[in-house]
Design a protein around this motif. Sequence first.
Motif, PDB file in Angstrom:
ATOM      1  N   ASP A   1     -42.536 -24.290 -45.668  1.00  0.00           N
ATOM      2  CA  ASP A   1     -42.135 -23.252 -46.389  1.00  0.00           C
ATOM      3  C   ASP A   1     -41.854 -22.175 -45.214  1.00  0.00           C
ATOM      4  OD1 ASP A   1     -42.587 -24.182 -48.791  1.00  0.00           O
ATOM      5  OD2 ASP A   1     -44.831 -23.863 -48.800  1.00  0.00           O
ATOM      6  N   ASP A   2     -41.252 -22.522 -44.061  1.00  0.00           N
ATOM      7  CA  ASP A   2     -40.585 -21.666 -43.011  1.00  0.00           C
ATOM      8  C   ASP A   2     -41.785 -20.846 -42.426  1.00  0.00           C
ATOM      9  OD1 ASP A   2     -38.053 -22.282 -43.572  1.00  0.00           O
ATOM     10  OD2 ASP A   2     -37.716 -20.782 -45.082  1.00  0.00           O
ATOM     11  N   VAL A   3     -43.020 -21.556 -42.437  1.00  0.00           N
ATOM     12  CA  VAL A   3     -44.144 -21.266 -41.781  1.00  0.00           C
ATOM     13  C   VAL A   3     -44.480 -22.327 -40.743  1.00  0.00           C
ATOM     14  CG1 VAL A   3     -46.672 -20.628 -41.687  1.00  0.00           C
ATOM     15  CG2 VAL A   3     -45.142 -19.779 -43.589  1.00  0.00           C
ATOM     16  N   MET A   4     -44.578 -21.747 -39.187  1.00  0.00           N
ATOM     17  CA  MET A   4     -44.805 -22.628 -38.319  1.00  0.00           C
ATOM     18  C   MET A   4     -45.981 -23.396 -38.319  1.00  0.00           C
ATOM     19  SD  MET A   4     -42.753 -21.068 -35.015  1.00  0.00           S
ATOM     20  CE  MET A   4     -43.955 -19.886 -34.842  1.00  0.00           C
ATOM     21  N   ASN A   5     -46.370 -24.500 -37.906  1.00  0.00           N
ATOM     22  CA  ASN A   5     -47.653 -25.205 -37.941  1.00  0.00           C
ATOM     23  C   ASN A   5     -48.640 -24.392 -36.870  1.00  0.00           C
ATOM     24  OD1 ASN A   5     -47.189 -26.737 -35.845  1.00  0.00           O
ATOM     25  ND2 ASN A   5     -47.647 -28.597 -36.614  1.00  0.00           N
ATOM     26  N   ASP A   6     -49.828 -24.889 -36.514  1.00  0.00           N
ATOM     27  CA  ASP A   6     -50.742 -24.108 -35.717  1.00  0.00           C
ATOM     28  C   ASP A   6     -50.359 -24.686 -33.955  1.00  0.00           C
ATOM     29  OD1 ASP A   6     -51.304 -26.935 -36.121  1.00  0.00           O
ATOM     30  OD2 ASP A   6     -53.492 -26.672 -35.720  1.00  0.00           O
ATOM     31  N   LEU A   7     -49.692 -25.880 -34.017  1.00  0.00           N
ATOM     32  CA  LEU A   7     -49.344 -26.160 -32.708  1.00  0.00           C
ATOM     33  C   LEU A   7     -47.968 -25.404 -32.408  1.00  0.00           C
ATOM     34  CD1 LEU A   7     -49.715 -28.176 -30.490  1.00  0.00           C
ATOM     35  CD2 LEU A   7     -48.430 -29.876 -31.656  1.00  0.00           C
ATOM     36  N   GLN A   8     -46.872 -25.183 -33.306  1.00  0.00           N
ATOM     37  CA  GLN A   8     -45.703 -24.406 -32.909  1.00  0.00           C
ATOM     38  C   GLN A   8     -45.922 -22.872 -32.860  1.00  0.00           C
ATOM     39  OE1 GLN A   8     -44.154 -25.919 -36.840  1.00  0.00           O
ATOM     40  NE2 GLN A   8     -42.257 -26.355 -35.767  1.00  0.00           N
ATOM     41  N   GLN A   9     -46.994 -22.473 -33.250  1.00  0.00           N
ATOM     42  CA  GLN A   9     -47.613 -20.977 -33.277  1.00  0.00           C
ATOM     43  C   GLN A   9     -48.147 -20.890 -31.837  1.00  0.00           C
ATOM     44  OE1 GLN A   9     -49.728 -19.625 -36.689  1.00  0.00           O
ATOM     45  NE2 GLN A   9     -48.639 -20.591 -38.054  1.00  0.00           N
ATOM     46  N   ALA A  10     -48.764 -21.829 -31.607  1.00  0.00           N
ATOM     47  CA  ALA A  10     -49.514 -21.687 -30.255  1.00  0.00           C
ATOM     48  C   ALA A  10     -48.436 -21.822 -29.106  1.00  0.00           C
ATOM     49  CB  ALA A  10     -50.602 -22.890 -29.866  1.00  0.00           C
ATOM     50  N   PHE A  11     -47.629 -22.658 -29.295  1.00  0.00           N
ATOM     51  CA  PHE A  11     -46.533 -22.680 -28.223  1.00  0.00           C
ATOM     52  C   PHE A  11     -45.770 -21.518 -28.323  1.00  0.00           C
ATOM     53  CE2 PHE A  11     -44.449 -27.115 -27.124  1.00  0.00           C
ATOM     54  CZ  PHE A  11     -45.833 -27.765 -26.908  1.00  0.00           C
ATOM     55  N   SER A  12     -45.349 -20.633 -29.226  1.00  0.00           N
ATOM     56  CA  SER A  12     -44.810 -19.399 -29.175  1.00  0.00           C
ATOM     57  C   SER A  12     -45.836 -18.443 -28.462  1.00  0.00           C
ATOM     58  CB  SER A  12     -44.535 -18.881 -30.724  1.00  0.00           C
ATOM     59  OG  SER A  12     -44.150 -17.635 -30.777  1.00  0.00           O
ATOM     60  N   ARG A  13     -47.057 -18.359 -28.950  1.00  0.00           N
ATOM     61  CA  ARG A  13     -47.967 -17.564 -28.348  1.00  0.00           C
ATOM     62  C   ARG A  13     -48.152 -17.690 -26.696  1.00  0.00           C
ATOM     63  NH1 ARG A  13     -51.080 -18.597 -32.662  1.00  0.00           N
ATOM     64  NH2 ARG A  13     -52.426 -20.284 -31.497  1.00  0.00           N
ATOM     65  N   HIS A  14     -48.029 -18.904 -26.165  1.00  0.00           N
ATOM     66  CA  HIS A  14     -48.351 -19.382 -24.809  1.00  0.00           C
ATOM     67  C   HIS A  14     -46.885 -19.496 -24.046  1.00  0.00           C
ATOM     68  CE1 HIS A  14     -52.827 -19.636 -24.917  1.00  0.00           C
ATOM     69  NE2 HIS A  14     -52.559 -20.262 -26.020  1.00  0.00           N
ATOM     70  N   HIS A  15     -45.746 -19.060 -24.657  1.00  0.00           N
ATOM     71  CA  HIS A  15     -44.467 -19.197 -24.023  1.00  0.00           C
ATOM     72  C   HIS A  15     -44.540 -20.629 -23.355  1.00  0.00           C
ATOM     73  CE1 HIS A  15     -44.443 -14.998 -24.572  1.00  0.00           C
ATOM     74  NE2 HIS A  15     -45.501 -14.857 -24.031  1.00  0.00           N
ATOM     75  N   ALA A  16     -44.450 -21.324 -24.302  1.00  0.00           N
ATOM     76  CA  ALA A  16     -44.476 -22.916 -23.967  1.00  0.00           C
ATOM     77  C   ALA A  16     -43.168 -23.515 -24.235  1.00  0.00           C
ATOM     78  CB  ALA A  16     -45.348 -23.671 -24.801  1.00  0.00           C
ATOM     79  N   LEU A  17     -42.180 -22.809 -24.353  1.00  0.00           N
ATOM     80  CA  LEU A  17     -40.790 -23.146 -24.509  1.00  0.00           C
ATOM     81  C   LEU A  17     -39.910 -21.904 -23.936  1.00  0.00           C
ATOM     82  CD1 LEU A  17     -39.219 -22.136 -27.908  1.00  0.00           C
ATOM     83  CD2 LEU A  17     -41.761 -22.266 -27.583  1.00  0.00           C
ATOM     84  N   GLN A  18     -38.782 -22.316 -23.355  1.00  0.00           N
ATOM     85  CA  GLN A  18     -37.842 -21.453 -23.098  1.00  0.00           C
ATOM     86  C   GLN A  18     -36.453 -21.934 -23.576  1.00  0.00           C
ATOM     87  OE1 GLN A  18     -37.935 -20.504 -18.747  1.00  0.00           O
ATOM     88  NE2 GLN A  18     -40.086 -20.498 -18.668  1.00  0.00           N
TER      89      GLN A  18
END
Length: 176
Positions: free
Chosen positions: A88-105
């Motif tokens: 429902d357009d809500v990222m799962n916990d892993l995706q949210q952690a990637f966002s929080r930790h700048h794990a993607l550019q």
Amino acid sequence: MHAPAEQRSEIELELNGETRHGRAEPRTQLCDFLRHELGATGVHVGCEHGVCGACTVLVDGVASRSCLMLAVQADGRRIDTVESLARDDVMNDLQQAFSRHHALQCGFCTSGILMSCVEFLQKVPDPDEAQVRDMLSGHLCRCTGYTGIVRAVLEVARQRQSGESQQNASENPNDV
């Protein structure tokens, strides 16, 4: 140019929990079939040799390079792509952690890394940094330096071990 219809095989598979049908030439890579025939554009095609990991999906729950598998080999199988993670357009916990930790550019490798992390955390629910780095060694990322990714995976593992992220895990089988 596509082969004549009689040379294309009918393929039925379960894609992200939904039965899907399509047609593919016998030589079509699974990554191309998923992207172009079924519209799963979260599957990225990088090296086409199984080296970079950008095309990683789960095939019957196992992280697999979709560039090394033919679409006809996926007939009757369960395929999960990065699109299966958010609900429902809500990222799962892993995706949210990637966002929080700048794990993607740039994000090109991210979908494949996420899918490997899903399987990894199922097999190794309480990893240490060395285990996470070993798992990530099968992925090429030119932007992040991997530190944020490692932090994100370790955070999610800790949260799941302590029960902090159970609301998503109960809704999404890829989060357990």
